[in-house]
Design a protein around this motif. Structure first.
Motif, mmCIF file in Angstrom:
data_model
loop_
_atom_site.group_PDB
_atom_site.id
_atom_site.type_symbol
_atom_site.label_atom_id
_atom_site.label_comp_id
_atom_site.label_asym_id
_atom_site.label_seq_id
_atom_site.Cartn_x
_atom_site.Cartn_y
_atom_site.Cartn_z
ATOM 1 N N UNK A 1 45.851 -6.936 -2.365
ATOM 2 C CA UNK A 1 45.453 -5.922 -1.496
ATOM 3 C C UNK A 1 46.469 -4.466 -1.949
ATOM 4 N N UNK A 2 46.062 -4.078 -2.662
ATOM 5 C CA UNK A 2 46.132 -2.647 -3.407
ATOM 6 C C UNK A 2 45.484 -1.169 -3.201
ATOM 7 N N UNK A 3 45.308 -0.558 -3.511
ATOM 8 C CA UNK A 3 44.770 1.381 -2.915
ATOM 9 C C UNK A 3 44.491 0.600 -3.981
ATOM 10 N N UNK A 4 42.882 1.771 -3.300
ATOM 11 C CA UNK A 4 41.433 2.038 -4.952
ATOM 12 C C UNK A 4 42.273 2.783 -5.620
ATOM 13 N N UNK A 5 41.172 3.051 -7.110
ATOM 14 C CA UNK A 5 42.781 3.817 -7.624
ATOM 15 C C UNK A 5 41.454 4.468 -9.130
ATOM 16 N N UNK A 6 41.660 5.526 -9.112
ATOM 17 C CA UNK A 6 40.390 5.391 -10.755
ATOM 18 C C UNK A 6 41.796 5.421 -12.088
ATOM 19 N N UNK A 7 40.467 5.204 -13.069
ATOM 20 C CA UNK A 7 42.046 4.746 -14.489
ATOM 21 C C UNK A 7 42.631 6.395 -14.464
ATOM 22 N N UNK A 8 43.871 6.036 -14.808
ATOM 23 C CA UNK A 8 44.207 7.573 -14.845
ATOM 24 C C UNK A 8 45.495 7.658 -13.882
ATOM 25 N N UNK A 9 45.131 7.088 -12.747
ATOM 26 C CA UNK A 9 45.692 7.428 -11.712
ATOM 27 C C UNK A 9 47.301 6.256 -11.369
ATOM 28 N N UNK A 10 48.107 6.711 -10.552
ATOM 29 C CA UNK A 10 48.964 5.499 -10.613
ATOM 30 C C UNK A 10 48.304 4.125 -10.438
ATOM 31 N N UNK A 11 47.866 4.353 -8.895
ATOM 32 C CA UNK A 11 47.403 2.754 -9.005
ATOM 33 C C UNK A 11 46.932 1.999 -9.780
ATOM 34 N N UNK B 1 50.821 -4.674 -1.576
ATOM 35 C CA UNK B 1 51.603 -2.876 -1.597
ATOM 36 C C UNK B 1 51.277 -1.700 -0.239
ATOM 37 N N UNK B 2 52.308 -2.196 0.071
ATOM 38 C CA UNK B 2 52.513 -1.680 2.100
ATOM 39 C C UNK B 2 52.935 -0.511 2.343
#
Lengths: 347, 347
Positions: free
Chosen positions: B67-77, B129-130
């Motif tokens: 369960x993680x935030x969505x993220x585009x390539x290059x971003x933190x997540x 990732x809470x």
DNA sequence: CAAATTTCCGTGCACGGTAACGGAAAAATA
DNA sequence: TATTTTTCCGTTACCGTGCACGGAAATTTG
């Protein structure tokens, strides 16, 4: 999905699983026609053996020899221990046991001995820290002859047959060291303490680290003077007097570096003489070095991850032996860590 | 040596292996007397199940929800992706598949949605990732109810039931940042660029990092002035003008720090205006940040190992689900790495 | 062409564990 | 005590692979 089984392959090839098994293990007793047919079906179905079932059925156990210098706790080569242990634990359920074979890093004969001991035990794979280059070449030639895969850690030698290598980029680490050392200005004089048993036989890694260091100085601080002081690690009194002597002559020197793992040998002197405001940079996360870091006698340590090196190397070797996998990259230079007293706790 | 089998235990307990199996899996249908006897024998013999045989026999497959935030390539997540992938590959032969469940880190509803999706799929374990504290508490309560183990990465919340946590010591990382920033003297003024969507809702991790930073300054550089400039990550033009404005007013400032992963957002400005000789320190190994490091626009990056965090957390979870192992340490603060342009290549 | 070899391949048990099936023993009910 | 129900447990058929054994078919030999 490894859903395809031997039985599926057998059925589709019009033979029995025994025959498929023979083909899979390159055993004899299969007609060319059958072999071909079976291989074709295997390709089409994308059959992949179930390693765990295989391990379960064949109860033969294998061993991997780990050829490293002997070392007392607190010394450099002990840093590899935890990685070896960890990898060993992971390999155990796969019926693979690690066998450590030690040798005296200062005695060629001892290394030779260890090599023949390894050959005798006919292991399924070998992990080597190749301190003796020429001798290692002879050894790996024999391994290749016997078809025994081997991996290098720490150092590697020119050699065509190793499966994988994990180590630190030594030259770069010297360069980095110079950068970290000199960032605190002004930096006009540097003391390089060379802690070596025999200055004419310094190790290759240390030499290339030193080369990186000197190149940085030459390129970016050409006016900076580098002083060398040689020290014998086995002579504590000598260390004291040599350093005292040096600082008497050069009281302005405020930057100190070493190129091997033994910076802790000079921290006693620094503390005793209450030398403050120095910039001291060393290498490797020996317990004694970490202590010095916490006390701020050493400001920065550049470290590799010996344990991870060992663990990765062994893991790759096991994967190759058991799963027949080839590691993605052959030469793996692991990241260098910069440790200060503020991040040392989490190391 | 896992030489002891169920049969051995059965024989010594005077029962059949079926009964032993029942005890091992806490299934019902065993008399108290037998259960006790069997458990005693298991203890004495040090029986350990052969997981591979077990996996072979029980062909049920399980899943672990990530369960993680969505993220585009290059971003933190996205930094977590490689670790998740690696752990996923390792888990596959164990009949465990990872199921990523994404959510929008700025929208509570999205997180809620993701949570119920996870509950629906009834996974064997959950990685979280809470970011939303309160909501996560509600969620983990439900997980506990259902006996589903869960692990935290990146951040953790007050909660009693998590199996393990991997993250970075945020406060300390701020402290370290200040130390690294200020080691290049003189350091009398510092610009802290605060790149936040909403300055009144900054994230907890960032806040405690900032606290560490400020404490260092207060303790060791009490005369140093810290300037804050707020910036909106979605407004590139605003960034330009805000910074231009600031440096017009404070031309003497030569130290810059940020507290989240977005230092790359200001490097464009620095390069365009040819600002040299600055000391710039940021966080996290985003590709864009690493680029800036290589160009020396950013001097130092303090990084965690998101991939390793994910991999370790998932590995522990898998070990727990499959092998019933409990991780040695519950809270694992991973080491902070200090990256400069000289060691970034090997990262 | 029969007998002796050799080549090729199918069968079946083993590895350690899982779980369904059904039966014996114990307990509850009549 | 006879019958039903419940509790407890032994038996057995797998899971996917390895490997030894022995037999059928093909080949060589006399």
């Amino acid at each position: 999905m490894g859903k395809v089984t031997i039985i599926d392959v057998a059925r589709l090839s019009g033979v029995s699983k025994g025959t498929v098994d023979r083909v899979l293990h390159n055993r004899e007793g299969v007609s060319a026609k059958s072999r071909e047919k079976i291989l074709k079906v295997i390709g089409e179905l994308g059959y992949e053996p179930n390693v765990y079932a295989s391990l379960l059925a064949s109860r033969k156990s294998r061993s991997i020899a780990v050829l490293l210098p002997d070392s007392s706790p607190g010394e450099f080569w002990s840093l590899y221990a935890s990685g070896i242990e960890k990898a060993g634990a992971a390999a155990e359920p796969l019926n693979i046991s690690l066998e450590r074979v030690g040798y005296n890093q200062y005695e060629l004969d001892s290394f030779r001995n260890a090599c023949s001991k390894v050959l005798e035990m006919a292991p399924a794979g070998v992990v080597i820290a190749p301190l003796f280059k020429a001798e290692t070449s002879l050894f790996t030639a024999k391994l290749r002859e016997k078809g025994i895969p081997y991996v290098f850690i720490d150092t590697k030698i020119e050699d065509d047959g190793y499966l994988v290598y994990y180590g630190m980029p030594m030259y770069k680490s010297g360069y980095l060291c110079a950068d970290i050392l000199s960032v605190v200005r002004p930096c006009e004089e540097i003391l390089v303490v060379r802690i070596e048993r025999d200055k004419f036989r310094q190790s290759d890694p240390t030499a290339s680290r030193r080369a990186g260091f000197l190149d940085y100085i030459e390129e970016r601080l050409p006016e900076c003077v580098v002083h060398n002081v040689f020290i014998d690690p086995k002579d504590p009194k000598g260390i004291e007097s040599r350093l005292r002597e040096f600082f008497a002559e050069h009281p302005a020197v405020r930057h100190i570096a070493t190129f091997n793992s033994r910076i802790h040998l000079i921290t006693g002197f620094l503390e005793k003489n209450g030398m403050q405001g120095l910039r001291v940079v060393g290498f490797d996360n020996l317990p004694a070095n970490l202590d010095a870091l916490r006390k701020d006698t050493v400001n920065v340590l550049i470290t590799q991850h010996p344990d991870e090196q060992a663990a990765s190397a062994i893991r790759d070797l096991v994967d190759h032996v058991v799963f027949k996998k080839t590691p993605p990259r052959r030469d793996n230079f692991m990241h260098m860590d910069i440790l200060t007293r503020y991040n040392v706790e989490y190391y």
